[in-house]
Design a protein around this motif. Sequence first.
Motif, PDB file in Angstrom:
ATOM      1  N   SER A 185       0.816  -1.219   0.000  1.00 16.23           N
ATOM      2  CA  SER A 185       0.000   0.000   0.000  1.00 16.23           C
ATOM      3  C   SER A 185       0.850   1.268   0.000  1.00 16.23           C
ATOM      4  CB  SER A 185      -0.936   0.011   1.210  1.00 16.23           C
ATOM      5  OG  SER A 185      -0.193   0.102   2.414  1.00 16.23           O
ATOM      6  N   ARG A 186       2.134   1.145   0.334  1.00 16.56           N
ATOM      7  CA  ARG A 186       3.013   2.311   0.379  1.00 16.56           C
ATOM      8  C   ARG A 186       3.832   2.475  -0.902  1.00 16.56           C
ATOM      9  NH1 ARG A 186       3.945   2.587   6.566  1.00 16.56           N
ATOM     10  NH2 ARG A 186       2.533   0.971   7.278  1.00 16.56           N
ATOM     11  N   VAL A 187       3.570   1.597  -1.870  1.00 16.70           N
ATOM     12  CA  VAL A 187       4.299   1.612  -3.142  1.00 16.70           C
ATOM     13  C   VAL A 187       3.581   2.538  -4.128  1.00 16.70           C
ATOM     14  CG1 VAL A 187       5.001   0.144  -5.080  1.00 16.70           C
ATOM     15  CG2 VAL A 187       5.155  -0.720  -2.742  1.00 16.70           C
ATOM     16  N   PRO A 188       4.315   3.290  -4.979  1.00 17.38           N
ATOM     17  CA  PRO A 188       3.668   4.156  -5.982  1.00 17.38           C
ATOM     18  C   PRO A 188       2.721   3.375  -6.893  1.00 17.38           C
ATOM     19  CG  PRO A 188       6.000   4.658  -5.818  1.00 17.38           C
ATOM     20  CD  PRO A 188       5.774   3.435  -4.992  1.00 17.38           C
ATOM     21  N   ILE A 189       1.707   4.062  -7.392  1.00 17.92           N
ATOM     22  CA  ILE A 189       0.691   3.424  -8.232  1.00 17.92           C
ATOM     23  C   ILE A 189       1.313   2.788  -9.469  1.00 17.92           C
ATOM     24  CG2 ILE A 189      -1.369   3.823  -9.638  1.00 17.92           C
ATOM     25  CD1 ILE A 189      -1.962   3.956  -6.717  1.00 17.92           C
ATOM     26  N   LYS A 190       2.278   3.458 -10.091  1.00 17.23           N
ATOM     27  CA  LYS A 190       2.904   2.907 -11.293  1.00 17.23           C
ATOM     28  C   LYS A 190       3.513   1.546 -11.012  1.00 17.23           C
ATOM     29  CE  LYS A 190       5.120   5.702 -13.983  1.00 17.23           C
ATOM     30  NZ  LYS A 190       6.168   6.605 -14.570  1.00 17.23           N
ATOM     31  N   PHE A 205      -7.762  -3.262  -0.207  1.00 20.23           N
ATOM     32  CA  PHE A 205      -6.435  -2.731  -0.508  1.00 20.23           C
ATOM     33  C   PHE A 205      -6.525  -1.319  -1.082  1.00 20.23           C
ATOM     34  CE2 PHE A 205      -2.895  -1.896  -3.341  1.00 20.23           C
ATOM     35  CZ  PHE A 205      -1.820  -2.138  -2.509  1.00 20.23           C
ATOM     36  N   ILE A 206      -7.485  -1.071  -1.952  1.00 23.52           N
ATOM     37  CA  ILE A 206      -7.622   0.256  -2.563  1.00 23.52           C
ATOM     38  C   ILE A 206      -7.877   1.318  -1.499  1.00 23.52           C
ATOM     39  CG2 ILE A 206      -9.106   1.647  -4.074  1.00 23.52           C
ATOM     40  CD1 ILE A 206      -9.416  -0.844  -5.837  1.00 23.52           C
ATOM     41  N   LYS A 207      -8.685   0.990  -0.506  1.00 26.03           N
ATOM     42  CA  LYS A 207      -8.933   1.929   0.592  1.00 26.03           C
ATOM     43  C   LYS A 207      -7.697   2.111   1.464  1.00 26.03           C
ATOM     44  CE  LYS A 207     -12.762  -0.346   1.644  1.00 26.03           C
ATOM     45  NZ  LYS A 207     -13.993  -0.762   2.347  1.00 26.03           N
ATOM     46  N   LEU A 208      -6.950   1.039   1.678  1.00 20.63           N
ATOM     47  CA  LEU A 208      -5.732   1.131   2.476  1.00 20.63           C
ATOM     48  C   LEU A 208      -4.687   1.988   1.775  1.00 20.63           C
ATOM     49  CD1 LEU A 208      -4.066   0.169   4.930  1.00 20.63           C
ATOM     50  CD2 LEU A 208      -3.373  -1.825   3.553  1.00 20.63           C
ATOM     51  N   LEU A 214      -6.053   4.326  -6.539  1.00 19.04           N
ATOM     52  CA  LEU A 214      -6.530   3.333  -7.491  1.00 19.04           C
ATOM     53  C   LEU A 214      -8.039   3.409  -7.683  1.00 19.04           C
ATOM     54  CD1 LEU A 214      -4.393   0.341  -6.169  1.00 19.04           C
ATOM     55  CD2 LEU A 214      -4.203   1.310  -8.475  1.00 19.04           C
ATOM     56  N   LEU A 215      -8.673   4.458  -7.197  1.00 20.81           N
ATOM     57  CA  LEU A 215     -10.130   4.554  -7.246  1.00 20.81           C
ATOM     58  C   LEU A 215     -10.626   4.585  -8.696  1.00 20.81           C
ATOM     59  CD1 LEU A 215     -11.002   7.127  -4.436  1.00 20.81           C
ATOM     60  CD2 LEU A 215     -11.017   4.645  -4.327  1.00 20.81           C
ATOM     61  N   GLY A 259     -17.028   5.359 -10.144  1.00 24.36           N
ATOM     62  CA  GLY A 259     -17.604   5.325  -8.804  1.00 24.36           C
ATOM     63  C   GLY A 259     -18.051   3.962  -8.337  1.00 24.36           C
ATOM     64  N   ILE A 260     -17.647   2.888  -9.047  1.00 19.93           N
ATOM     65  CA  ILE A 260     -18.036   1.530  -8.657  1.00 19.93           C
ATOM     66  C   ILE A 260     -16.777   0.770  -8.305  1.00 19.93           C
ATOM     67  CG2 ILE A 260     -19.193  -0.573  -9.388  1.00 19.93           C
ATOM     68  CD1 ILE A 260     -20.766   1.089 -11.383  1.00 19.93           C
ATOM     69  N   LEU A 261     -16.744   0.196  -7.109  1.00 15.85           N
ATOM     70  CA  LEU A 261     -15.537  -0.418  -6.598  1.00 15.85           C
ATOM     71  C   LEU A 261     -15.750  -1.885  -6.267  1.00 15.85           C
ATOM     72  CD1 LEU A 261     -12.601   0.223  -5.660  1.00 15.85           C
ATOM     73  CD2 LEU A 261     -13.540   0.631  -3.387  1.00 15.85           C
ATOM     74  N   GLY A 262     -14.720  -2.707  -6.526  1.00 11.91           N
ATOM     75  CA  GLY A 262     -14.684  -4.085  -6.067  1.00 11.91           C
ATOM     76  C   GLY A 262     -15.863  -4.915  -6.512  1.00 11.91           C
TER      77      GLY A 262
END
Length: 406
Positions: free
Chosen positions: A51-56, A77-80, A391-392, A396-399
């Motif tokens: 979770s602390r790693v850059p998105i790329k 994970f996306i929320k974290l 990563l949102l 607006g629809i998640l998981g």
Amino acid sequence: MTNWSTRFFLRRKRLKRKFKMFETGSKPIRKKSDAWYEVESAEDILADILSRVPIKSLLAFKSVSKQWRRLIQSSTFIKLQLRWSLEKPNYLIYPYMDGLVNLYQMKGKGEIIEKITLFGCEDIYSLSLLCSCNGLLCFINYPFVPDSNRELVYLIDFDIRICNPATREVYLLPKGSPSEKKISIGVAFGPKPWEYKVFRFFHPKYDSDDIKCEVYSSITRSWRGIGDVQYCPIGILYCPLGSNHVYVNGKIYWFLPEEGDIITPGSILSVDIEENFKVISLPDEVTAHAFLVDLEGFLSLVAVYDDDQVVDVWILHDSNESNWEKKCSDYVPFSCVDSINFVAARKTEIFFITSEQYLIYNLDDGTWTELDFEDDFESNLPVVLPYTESLLPCNGILGSEREHNN
């Protein structure tokens, strides 16, 4: 990938190769280290590390294994990841360029760390950047005709796009109701971090002063009318290159025009996610060089006065009361002949963009820092907003919600 994430990725591959080797004889066969097996089997530990790693890097890590892909795509994970990312916001600078949609992520005191091109927007003339929240941006069509000597065109409608620069995703909203005059919009995020509502003020008849409002919900993915409204915010022409509103703690805030002056703010209109409207008084008379920003989670007003070359910063601690506190007042290091293109805030600093300079004002010590971007991009009517990677999804629809809708 960053140096740290690259080392982490290579170390994992080496560990897997090492423990696939086995020894003959009386010793047991080992295919994976006990230590690494414990990390991967305890997904909460693995998720906390990733979770602390850059998105790329995270997007690349999805190809490491099915387990990592499933973990990185999970709503938990996306929320974290968003929680950690919000602790270290950067700036996103958007210089207007005909036919290009390039964004520049800025870290610290002027360090450009990434140039971002939004795919899917190549054939669209430059867009206006309206807002940034939780890693999502809102763009609308730019209200000038390119190569027309900046001749104003009173467009009665715009395309509205929600974008995620980190994942390069772009989502085009459906069209709203027809309008016979220029419109004004604002975006509210919530109640969940990936959900949002777009409020759209429009005029159904050209020869009438009737103002209606409709709301787009990311949950229903459709527009819904909420009827007549008494007030209409100062439109996009007040700040044609960027945002004319700010979203703070569950509410959108716009300027309402002063009576008889369509470009000078006279009060503030707010609306919450439950669609309750309210008018808030300004703390003092302001000029057209006034901006609404989010300072440490509070609605704040930044007002520059040309005659005195002074900037006042006000904070509203309680959005239910019009009791403003003057945070500071200071002289500005730029001339009143310089136009102020944009103002944004991050934590305890305020970013000013004038026609000649990029400046950051530190509220803690009252110092000004001038930034130099000459080698990075042209100083061409830029907009700046606070920004945090996420990563949102743009729709607006998640998981599990996304899988169900598909």
